[in-house]
Design a protein around this motif. Sequence first.
Motif, PDB file in Angstrom:
ATOM      1  N   LEU A  81     116.407  64.080  60.945  1.00 35.70           N
ATOM      2  CA  LEU A  81     116.215  65.349  61.646  1.00 35.70           C
ATOM      3  C   LEU A  81     114.756  65.780  61.641  1.00 35.70           C
ATOM      4  O   LEU A  81     114.226  66.251  62.655  1.00 35.70           O
ATOM      5  CB  LEU A  81     117.083  66.425  60.992  1.00 35.70           C
ATOM      6  CG  LEU A  81     118.582  66.327  61.291  1.00 35.70           C
ATOM      7  CD1 LEU A  81     119.384  67.153  60.289  1.00 35.70           C
ATOM      8  CD2 LEU A  81     118.874  66.794  62.718  1.00 35.70           C
ATOM      9  N   LEU A  82     114.078  65.611  60.514  1.00 33.40           N
ATOM     10  CA  LEU A  82     112.682  66.049  60.443  1.00 33.40           C
ATOM     11  C   LEU A  82     111.750  65.115  61.203  1.00 33.40           C
ATOM     12  O   LEU A  82     110.668  65.533  61.619  1.00 33.40           O
ATOM     13  CB  LEU A  82     112.256  66.210  58.985  1.00 33.40           C
ATOM     14  CG  LEU A  82     112.929  67.396  58.276  1.00 33.40           C
ATOM     15  CD1 LEU A  82     112.453  67.528  56.843  1.00 33.40           C
ATOM     16  CD2 LEU A  82     112.691  68.705  59.032  1.00 33.40           C
ATOM     17  N   LYS A  83     112.155  63.874  61.411  1.00 34.70           N
ATOM     18  CA  LYS A  83     111.374  63.015  62.307  1.00 34.70           C
ATOM     19  C   LYS A  83     111.439  63.551  63.737  1.00 34.70           C
ATOM     20  O   LYS A  83     110.448  63.502  64.478  1.00 34.70           O
ATOM     21  CB  LYS A  83     111.891  61.572  62.249  1.00 34.70           C
ATOM     22  CG  LYS A  83     111.407  60.793  61.042  1.00 34.70           C
ATOM     23  CD  LYS A  83     111.777  59.327  61.136  1.00 34.70           C
ATOM     24  CE  LYS A  83     111.170  58.539  59.978  1.00 34.70           C
ATOM     25  NZ  LYS A  83     111.503  57.089  60.056  1.00 34.70           N
ATOM     26  N   LYS A  84     112.581  64.086  64.114  1.00 34.20           N
ATOM     27  CA  LYS A  84     112.696  64.696  65.442  1.00 34.20           C
ATOM     28  C   LYS A  84     111.783  65.918  65.549  1.00 34.20           C
ATOM     29  O   LYS A  84     111.130  66.131  66.568  1.00 34.20           O
ATOM     30  CB  LYS A  84     114.147  65.111  65.710  1.00 34.20           C
ATOM     31  CG  LYS A  84     115.120  63.961  65.914  1.00 34.20           C
ATOM     32  CD  LYS A  84     116.512  64.494  66.231  1.00 34.20           C
ATOM     33  CE  LYS A  84     117.495  63.376  66.495  1.00 34.20           C
ATOM     34  NZ  LYS A  84     118.849  63.903  66.813  1.00 34.20           N
ATOM     35  N   VAL A  85     111.754  66.705  64.477  1.00 29.38           N
ATOM     36  CA  VAL A  85     110.871  67.875  64.460  1.00 29.38           C
ATOM     37  C   VAL A  85     109.413  67.446  64.575  1.00 29.38           C
ATOM     38  O   VAL A  85     108.633  68.028  65.336  1.00 29.38           O
ATOM     39  CB  VAL A  85     111.087  68.685  63.162  1.00 29.38           C
ATOM     40  CG1 VAL A  85     110.054  69.804  63.052  1.00 29.38           C
ATOM     41  CG2 VAL A  85     112.496  69.258  63.122  1.00 29.38           C
ATOM     42  N   ASN A  86     109.062  66.415  63.836  1.00 30.07           N
ATOM     43  CA  ASN A  86     107.692  65.912  63.859  1.00 30.07           C
ATOM     44  C   ASN A  86     107.291  65.470  65.259  1.00 30.07           C
ATOM     45  O   ASN A  86     106.213  65.807  65.760  1.00 30.07           O
ATOM     46  CB  ASN A  86     107.567  64.749  62.873  1.00 30.07           C
ATOM     47  CG  ASN A  86     106.140  64.374  62.569  1.00 30.07           C
ATOM     48  OD1 ASN A  86     105.240  65.198  62.669  1.00 30.07           O
ATOM     49  ND2 ASN A  86     105.923  63.138  62.178  1.00 30.07           N
TER      50      ASN A  86
END
Length: 506
Positions: free
Chosen positions: A455-460
């Motif tokens: 999920l945080l890769k998507k945010v990044n």
Amino acid sequence: MSLKKTSLYGTATAATLVLTVTACGGSGAGGSAGSGAYDKNATVSIGSLYEPQNLDNTAGGGQGVTEALNGNVYEGLFKLTDDGKVEKLLAKDYKVSGDGLTYTFTLRDGVKFHSGKELTSQDVKYSLQKVIADDSQSARKSNLEVIKDIATPDPRTVKITLSQKSISFVYNLSYVWIIDSQAKNLKTTEDGTGPYKLDKWTRGSALSLDRFAGYWGDAAKNKEVVFHYYKDATALNNALLTNAVDVVTSEQSPDALDQFKNNQNYKVNDGNSTTKLLLAFNDKAKPFTDVKVRQAVSAAIDDKKLLESVWGGYGKLIGSMVPPTDPWYEDLTKVNAYDPARAKQLLAEAGYAKGFAFTLDTPNYDPHPTAATFIKSQLAKVGITVTINTITPDEWYTKVYKNHDFSATLQEHVNDRDLVWYGNPDFYWGYDNKQVTQWVQQAEEASSTAEQTALLKKVNEKTAEDAASDWLYLYPQIVVASSKLSGYPLNGLNSQFYAYDIEKKG
């Protein structure tokens, strides 16, 4: 995330933590003083550019108070090591309920504050309430507002109930100092449980710590630590060359490194940094409400040339808020990469073919003025006029962070794993993307680190694509020390600088 000179916020994952029982042991300690006994009664002199603004990390003490007091004078339930792991410290053990909402901590026995008072669960409750109080400026306030209730069923037990699951909760507790609930005047005095107690703080000059004889764990390996404060990198390097200090916590003048590299009396260490230099836009103020304008500004600035001009061969380009040491790191340097022609095209598409003007609020300490001048020159080439407004750290906190009264600003964000603040539309830069906010929330409530990381890769990726800010470069972490020293931190994550393992030969 924390800022140089101005403490703010950060977050991470609890599921990836390595939890072990330890006292003063440090991870990632550097330097080698060679064979031979060290002086157990030595005074270690530490040179720094970051003097505390006060001694209370919930009252805007800044980077300097973390550097000097975190882990040295104050301790938490958990400790963040120099290599990014979390270890149990004042917490002897803990349990988590099946629904992930209740944490029960058992405190270590025999811990005393520097005043002589014994540590109890009431002190832990007080310390947490101090962090989340309305007037708190703590680096962990927002992270810990997930706390719904704190119960103290007995002096050794703390039971914390959360309003929702928080995979980062234990990690965030490593930043909370446990303070004597009866202590007063914490801006100028202290009452912690750490291996050192405060001796004297001479504002504008030095802060000294003495080994605490009543420490519950292994005694500090030196008797006294003195943090000496300097106004600029040149003065700091001169102090090291003249033996006025033994170690520099973070070298800010790469041009001066040759004099240490070529001298057997010193060791130059290149550690891992989490400090990012940002050109932060006010994404709620025109023209930076337009993603194409933000992309254009990012594409107009040659980050590689800026890094080289400031740091020589040190530091890294990252292209996002995420450094390589974070689990959700991806190399996004090609997103909105330097391309003046594309910058001009984007400006035209946004309706600014003839450019525009804005004011850049710039902290008055290095490297911000240098970076601001460089950015002004770069943006002039695509028709953008920049007025540099130089301000103090206190002015920055009030004007930019608190009041959001700015168009764009320069600032250093120190903490690891602080990407999540792009999921908070109320944060000072005002980035507001509903999908990003949802991903950040889902990541915090994730059941596994794999789910959180995805999920945080998507945010990044999304924040990079939107040029939510322009992440200019990642600082190097250069620690220069006397060859007589060993055991000092190499990475200094989030500005902490554990001094208790430093050994000094006579």
